[in-house]
Motif scaffolding. Structure first.
Motif, short mmCIF file in Angstrom:
data_model
loop_
_atom_site.label_atom_id
_atom_site.label_comp_id
_atom_site.label_asym_id
_atom_site.label_seq_id
_atom_site.Cartn_x
_atom_site.Cartn_y
_atom_site.Cartn_z
N ALA A 326 0.83 -1.20 0.00
CA ALA A 326 0.00 0.00 0.00
C ALA A 326 0.87 1.25 0.00
O ALA A 326 0.57 2.23 -0.68
N LEU A 327 1.97 1.20 0.78
CA LEU A 327 2.87 2.35 0.86
C LEU A 327 3.79 2.44 -0.36
O LEU A 327 4.38 3.47 -0.61
N LYS A 328 3.96 1.33 -1.03
CA LYS A 328 4.93 1.17 -2.10
C LYS A 328 6.34 1.51 -1.63
O LYS A 328 7.16 2.04 -2.38
N SER A 329 6.61 1.21 -0.37
CA SER A 329 7.93 1.52 0.18
C SER A 329 8.18 0.67 1.42
O SER A 329 7.25 0.41 2.19
N ASP A 330 9.39 0.21 1.60
CA ASP A 330 9.70 -0.54 2.81
C ASP A 330 10.87 0.09 3.57
O ASP A 330 11.40 -0.48 4.51
N GLY A 331 11.26 1.30 3.16
CA GLY A 331 12.48 1.89 3.72
C GLY A 331 12.33 2.40 5.14
O GLY A 331 13.19 2.19 5.98
N ASP A 332 11.22 3.04 5.45
CA ASP A 332 11.02 3.66 6.75
C ASP A 332 10.23 2.71 7.65
O ASP A 332 9.01 2.59 7.52
N GLY A 333 10.92 2.05 8.57
CA GLY A 333 10.29 1.02 9.40
C GLY A 333 9.11 1.55 10.19
O GLY A 333 8.03 0.94 10.23
#
Lengths: 407, 293
Positions: A326-333
């Motif tokens: 959903a965020l299209k991102s996994d960088g910011d935990g």
């Protein structure tokens, strides 16, 4: 190294050229990397171990069947040997060098507490299924950790309440001497005293232990009605086996297994384990979805049935993938965890649920009793349901935990 | 809650007896190690795995062939002892001309391999094995399960018989002589290599016997030996490497000491044996009953 990088760049370019939605996504390293860390060789390896790794892979497989997965999702695993120093080293290596985005499972509370701190420092994600200490959503809570399957408070709440209500007022604790045992003993004692019972004594045994006869003798001499086993895995198995030998039940005392897994019951055999009452979050034979999952699990894991810990890994990874996609991102935990908390949980094993501000995943808990050998219809048919503890009552009220995130 | 003064005599007697029971496992296991070290100069790190194999063999005999506990008690030491003989012939015998350390490494590696294989096949949680002698008697100060009494009795009998065999019979004197001067004993027409092989098989058989005895009371799992073997090594070191009577007496003695620690300061009960080991190594490096080599 350069070769690897250029390969990855090529893969990324290929993905881009396919015009997929992933082109906009911001995944560190182009990969969602899930690290399953647990006991792969010691006393907790049957209840977590490779079964949890299988469950994580299965979650990815199912998720990608239902949704379009454009990204590379990878599972790595490691053995922490139940030692906090080894677990910390592995996790640092994973976060710093191997670009792991999320650590899952981690039984053994002392290790989980160590991973909890590192994950916060590195702003990654930690999804706890195996560890029990309720401190993970209490004074040690972080914006990066979610405690998924069960905790010491919910076990104590389910089991101790039920036992005190049926007259088991005086308790003696046999406690594994580390973070988990202490937390389980503390939470159970609180429930017992609140319900009008009394703790008449306790003894702390080294972890892992082998011979419990000395401790059982002390428990016997305490004349307590209930001997609470605040330990797990092989320690619980040996305690129960030896309690039978020393005639604990024959002398009018009863055992309360405060954390019992189905693999423990299997190891004890119904003859020894029958009548034991305890609390769990999940049982394979409760509905069709669970049975189907268990069947596949068994085929891949020597016919064993999944424990609640392994089922929890499946559920946690499923929800993580939803949030990351959903965020299209996994960088910011922390952002991923915030998204996970905002989104109601839903999966085939745990049904509908939610995640609280303090990181506690909420679902019903179940009070089970081990069947008599005559009642069991076949292998792994071990539990009968005594009571369902509704989601609202199953976990510690958010205000009582002392989690600094809760305002 | 258990202050030093606050411990009732009943509780103390109970713990002493339990210590004696645990000590009988230590004695039986350290005896096997002492026999192997004393007569072969091999530090047998596979001992824990062989103890585990004994317990598993008992389970297999029961579940695959229907042979009950009492049959296993006789068969298992022979079966597992035979695997020991194979191991000695195939691997250990090739290392006699090298330093002790190589034997230690080899046997340690073997232990890891064996434990890994059993773990792969049977998992870690263990297998159920029911008690052949359920029930017990109330001694007034504690409930003594019949099975534990039986363990003490058989372990004492086996320990003393082994001591007698090695220290007081002609066969034993051959064995001891072969340790000191293998060349000379060979010159008298005694087949020393075969004697050594059988000694190893015997030591392994003792470990397997301890495994069968343990099956009904401890969880039968692949790491049951790994948990115990370190303690047993400490027992052998304290007793004096290679001293038969030393390892028997130390085994029982340390079992009792550990039992007492479990009453007065349970958290230290895993450590107390190693504290004693450190003290003994400082004051009397050859061990309580050992002779300097």
């Amino acid at each position: 190294m350069t070769m690897q990088r250029s390969l990855k760049a090529w893969a990324a370019a290929a993905a881009l050229s396919m015009g997929a939605g992933a082109a906009l996504a911001d995944y560190t390293d182009g990969t969602i990397k899930i690290g399953v860390m647990n006991d792969q060789s010691g006393l907790y390896s049957d209840l977590s171990g490779q079964g949890s790794v299988w469950a994580a892979r299965k979650a990815i497989e199912d998720f990608c069947k239902a949704n379009t997965c454009h990204d590379k999702i990878e599972v790595v695993f490691a053995d922490h040997q139940n030692k906090p120093d080894i677990g910390s080293n592995v996790v640092r290596q994973w976060y710093d060098v191997d670009k792991v985005d999320v650590v899952v499972d981690v039984p053994t509370s002392s290790v989980a507490l160590a991973v909890n701190n590192i994950t916060k420092d590195k702003n990654k994600v930690f999804l706890v299924s195996g560890a029990a200490t309720a401190d993970l959503t209490g004074k040690a809570c972080t914006p990066n950790t979610i405690h998924w399957t069960y905790d010491t408070w919910s076990l104590a709440n389910g089991t101790a309440n039920a036992i005190v209500k049926t007259g088991g007022k005086n308790w003696f604790f046999l406690t594994a001497d580390y973070a988990f045992g202490h937390a389980l003993e503390r939470d159970t004692a609180a429930v017992v005293e609140k319900a009008g019972g009394k703790v008449v004594g306790k003894v702390r045994h080294p972890f892992p232990g082998q011979d419990f006869s000395s401790f059982l003798l002390q428990a016997q001499q305490s004349k307590a009605q209930i001997i609470g086993l605040a330990n797990a895995g092989g320690d619980t198995i040996n305690s129960i086996k030896q309690a039978g030998e020393f005639g604990i039940a024959a002398g009018g005392q009863n055992l309360a297994g405060l954390l019992v897994f189905i693999t423990d019951v299997h190891a004890l055999g119904l003859q020894t384990a029958q009548g034991l009452i305890f609390t769990e979050a999940w049982y394979w034979d409760m509905n069709d979805a669970n049975r189907a999952f268990a069947k596949e699990f068994g085929a891949a894991n020597k016919g064993n049935m999944p424990t609640m810990v392994q089922a929890g890994v499946y559920s946690a990874v499923t929800h993580y993938l939803k949030a990351v996609h959903a965020l299209k991102s996994d960088g910011d935990g922390a952002a991923v965890v915030t998204k996970m908390k905002e989104t109601p949980t839903e999966d085939k094993l745990f049904g509908n649920g939610s995640i609280r501000q303090d990181g506690r995943k909420i679902h019903p808990m179940y009070l089970f009793e081990v069947k008599k050998p005559a009642e069991s219809k076949g292998p792994w048919d071990y539990y009968k349901l005594r009571a369902t503890i509704a989601a609202a009552e199953a976990f510690r009220p958010i205000a009582d935990g002392g989690c600094p995130l809760v305002k | 809650m258990f202050e030093f003064i606050g411990v009732s005599p009943q509780a103390l007697f109970g713990q002493l007896l339990l210590g004696l029971i645990n000590g009988s496992f230590y004695a039986l296991l350290s005896l096997g190690l002492a026999v192997i070290f004393g007569l072969m100069n091999v530090i047998n790190f596979t001992h824990g795995a062989q103890y585990m194999m004994g317990a598993f063999a008992a389970w297999m005999l029961l579940n695959y062939l229907g042979i009950p506990y009492w049959g296993a008690l006789v068969l298992v030491p022979i079966l597992v002892g035979t695997t020991g003989i194979l191991v000695e012939r195939l691997f250990i015998s090739r290392l006699y001309h090298l330093d002790h350390l190589y034997g230690l490494l080899l046997t340690f590696g073997l232990a890891l391999v064996l434990e890994g294989l059993f773990r792969r096949q049977y998992g870690i949680s263990g297998l159920p094995y029911s008690n052949p002698l359920p029930g017990g008697t109330n001694l007034g100060f504690m409930f003594l399960p019949w099975y534990r009494a039986w363990v003490v009795a058989i372990s004492l009998a086996v320990c003393l018989a082994t001591w007698f065999l090695i220290e007081r019979t002609k066969l034993g004197s051959y064995l001891r002589a072969a340790t000191e001067r293998p060349d000379l004993v060979q010159a008298f027409g005694i087949n020393v290599p075969r004697m050594i092989t059988l000694t190893y098989g015997f030591g392994v058989g003792l470990a397997a016997l301890a495994g069968v005895l343990a099956a009904p009371i401890y969880s039968v799992n692949p790491i049951m030996g790994a948990n115990l073997i370190i303690v047993v090594f400490a027992v052998v070191v304290i007793g004096g490497m290679g001293s038969i009577m030393g390892s028997i007496l130390t085994g029982f003695g340390l079992g009792i000491l550990e039992g007492l620690t479990k009453v007065f300061y349970p958290e230290a009960s895993n450590t107390v044996i190693f504290v004693v080991m450190a003290i003994v190594l400082i004051l009397r490096p050859q061990g309580l009953f050992g002779t300097a080599r």
